[in-house]
Scaffold this motif. Structure first.
Motif, PDB file in Angstrom:
ATOM      1  N   LEU A  87       0.833  -1.205   0.000  1.00  0.00           N
ATOM      2  CA  LEU A  87       0.000   0.000   0.000  1.00  0.00           C
ATOM      3  C   LEU A  87       0.867   1.254   0.000  1.00  0.00           C
ATOM      4  O   LEU A  87       0.547   2.243  -0.672  1.00  0.00           O
ATOM      5  CB  LEU A  87      -0.926  -0.011   1.214  1.00  0.00           C
ATOM      6  CG  LEU A  87      -2.057  -1.048   1.175  1.00  0.00           C
ATOM      7  CD1 LEU A  87      -2.751  -1.129   2.533  1.00  0.00           C
ATOM      8  CD2 LEU A  87      -3.064  -0.702   0.086  1.00  0.00           C
ATOM      9  N   GLN A  88       1.959   1.227   0.728  1.00  0.00           N
ATOM     10  CA  GLN A  88       2.871   2.368   0.761  1.00  0.00           C
ATOM     11  C   GLN A  88       3.498   2.616  -0.610  1.00  0.00           C
ATOM     12  O   GLN A  88       3.870   3.740  -0.931  1.00  0.00           O
ATOM     13  CB  GLN A  88       3.954   2.130   1.808  1.00  0.00           C
ATOM     14  CG  GLN A  88       3.448   2.192   3.243  1.00  0.00           C
ATOM     15  CD  GLN A  88       4.488   1.773   4.260  1.00  0.00           C
ATOM     16  OE1 GLN A  88       5.526   1.202   3.926  1.00  0.00           O
ATOM     17  NE2 GLN A  88       4.230   2.050   5.536  1.00  0.00           N
ATOM     18  N   ARG A  89       3.568   1.562  -1.412  1.00  0.00           N
ATOM     19  CA  ARG A  89       4.130   1.702  -2.754  1.00  0.00           C
ATOM     20  C   ARG A  89       3.071   2.071  -3.787  1.00  0.00           C
ATOM     21  O   ARG A  89       3.380   2.247  -4.959  1.00  0.00           O
ATOM     22  CB  ARG A  89       4.807   0.399  -3.177  1.00  0.00           C
ATOM     23  CG  ARG A  89       6.030   0.056  -2.348  1.00  0.00           C
ATOM     24  CD  ARG A  89       6.622  -1.265  -2.795  1.00  0.00           C
ATOM     25  NE  ARG A  89       7.779  -1.625  -1.997  1.00  0.00           N
ATOM     26  CZ  ARG A  89       8.451  -2.770  -2.120  1.00  0.00           C
ATOM     27  NH1 ARG A  89       8.066  -3.643  -3.043  1.00  0.00           N
ATOM     28  NH2 ARG A  89       9.491  -3.028  -1.356  1.00  0.00           N
ATOM     29  N   GLY A  90       1.817   2.152  -3.348  1.00  0.00           N
ATOM     30  CA  GLY A  90       0.763   2.596  -4.249  1.00  0.00           C
ATOM     31  C   GLY A  90      -0.044   1.507  -4.904  1.00  0.00           C
ATOM     32  O   GLY A  90      -0.699   1.758  -5.934  1.00  0.00           O
ATOM     33  N   ALA A  91      -0.048   0.300  -4.349  1.00  0.00           N
ATOM     34  CA  ALA A  91      -0.830  -0.790  -4.946  1.00  0.00           C
ATOM     35  C   ALA A  91      -2.319  -0.453  -4.933  1.00  0.00           C
ATOM     36  O   ALA A  91      -2.845   0.039  -3.933  1.00  0.00           O
ATOM     37  CB  ALA A  91      -0.588  -2.081  -4.180  1.00  0.00           C
ATOM     38  N   ARG A  92      -2.987  -0.734  -6.037  1.00  0.00           N
ATOM     39  CA  ARG A  92      -4.437  -0.509  -6.118  1.00  0.00           C
ATOM     40  C   ARG A  92      -5.220  -1.796  -5.824  1.00  0.00           C
ATOM     41  O   ARG A  92      -6.405  -1.763  -5.517  1.00  0.00           O
ATOM     42  CB  ARG A  92      -4.829   0.030  -7.492  1.00  0.00           C
ATOM     43  CG  ARG A  92      -4.699  -0.984  -8.638  1.00  0.00           C
ATOM     44  CD  ARG A  92      -5.126  -0.364  -9.947  1.00  0.00           C
ATOM     45  NE  ARG A  92      -5.064  -1.306 -11.080  1.00  0.00           N
ATOM     46  CZ  ARG A  92      -6.095  -2.038 -11.507  1.00  0.00           C
ATOM     47  NH1 ARG A  92      -7.274  -1.952 -10.905  1.00  0.00           N
ATOM     48  NH2 ARG A  92      -5.948  -2.849 -12.541  1.00  0.00           N
TER      49      ARG A  92
END
Length: 238
Positions: free
Chosen positions: A88-93
């Motif tokens: 999530l911190q890496r931007g996973a959708r």
């Protein structure tokens, strides 16, 4: 970006096959080039699991990457949550979850996304019942007769689960449970009004190993069924 989490506790015997299957799923043409990041959460591992992850990570390219994260919780709920947090911190959708003793199909990720749901609960298949020795045939028949491998099922498996990142956050993420963390996650999603697809389309094959990792999990359930079948056989009059 699509994220995948694999909790691992001393899984050197099967981890390589799991990661090879995930590589194929991550590079599936049906993803249309969307990046995939796989995080293997090494939970109190003392075997060669980390070395196996690093060897597979060397095969990564622009389409996918493979990382490992070490924790010492000895708790599958905590492991899934730790992997999810990093993604999530890496931007996973989208977050997809499987297990180290499981091989996903090449279209596993694209099929989950194609269902257009907040979460996807998939089914599992077993292709080798031999670890159960003399009980293998009876266990295979029992599974075939009692397990619903079809759309509309109500099975919940951490080995075949996916969830939209926003829905995961609304539900509060995985609880630090040693077992049934996946059941608790789905219950939280339902309480939030999430749209869940109970689908047999995302395919995975899991093991029927006798050494169950979690009390109450799939492997432990199989052992309980074997015990019941053996007890029934012994009680049957001759």
């Amino acid at each position: 970006m699509i994220g995948v989490v694999v909790p691992v506790h001393n899984e050197e015997a099967c981890l390589g096959a799991c990661l090879e299957a995930l590589r194929l799923a991550a590079t599936c043409p049906l993803l249309h080039g969307e990046a995939v990041c796989i995080v293997v959460v090494l939970d109190a591992c003392s075997d060669q699991s980390q070395r196996i992850v690093l060897a597979h990570a060397m095969q990564a390219d622009l389409r996918w990457r493979l990382d490992c994260l070490a924790i010492h919780a000895q708790n599958v709920g905590s492991a899934r949550a730790a992997g999810a947090q990093q993604l999530l911190q890496r931007g996973a959708r989208w977050l997809a979850f499987t297990d180290a003793d499981t091989r996903v199909s090449p279209s596993w990720l694209s099929t989950q996304l194609g269902l257009d749901a907040d979460a996807v609960c998939g089914t599992v298949a077993v292709d080798d019942w031999s670890p159960h020795g003399p009980s293998a045939a009876a266990l295979r028949r029992h599974f075939a007769h009692t397990y619903t491998d079809a759309d509309g099922h109500r099975h919940i498996h951490g080995a075949n689960f996916g969830v939209r990142a926003s829905a995961y956050l609304r539900a509060g993420g995985f609880a630090p449970l040693a077992c049934s963390e996946d059941v608790a996650m789905v219950a939280a999603l339902q309480a939030c009004g999430a749209h869940i697809a109970w689908s047999a389309a995302p395919r995975v094959t899991t093991s029927a190993r006798r050494h169950a990792r979690a009390r109450g999990g799939f492997g432990d359930t199989l052992l309980q069924v074997v015990a019941a079948l053996e007890a029934s056989t012994h009680l049957t009059p001759t």
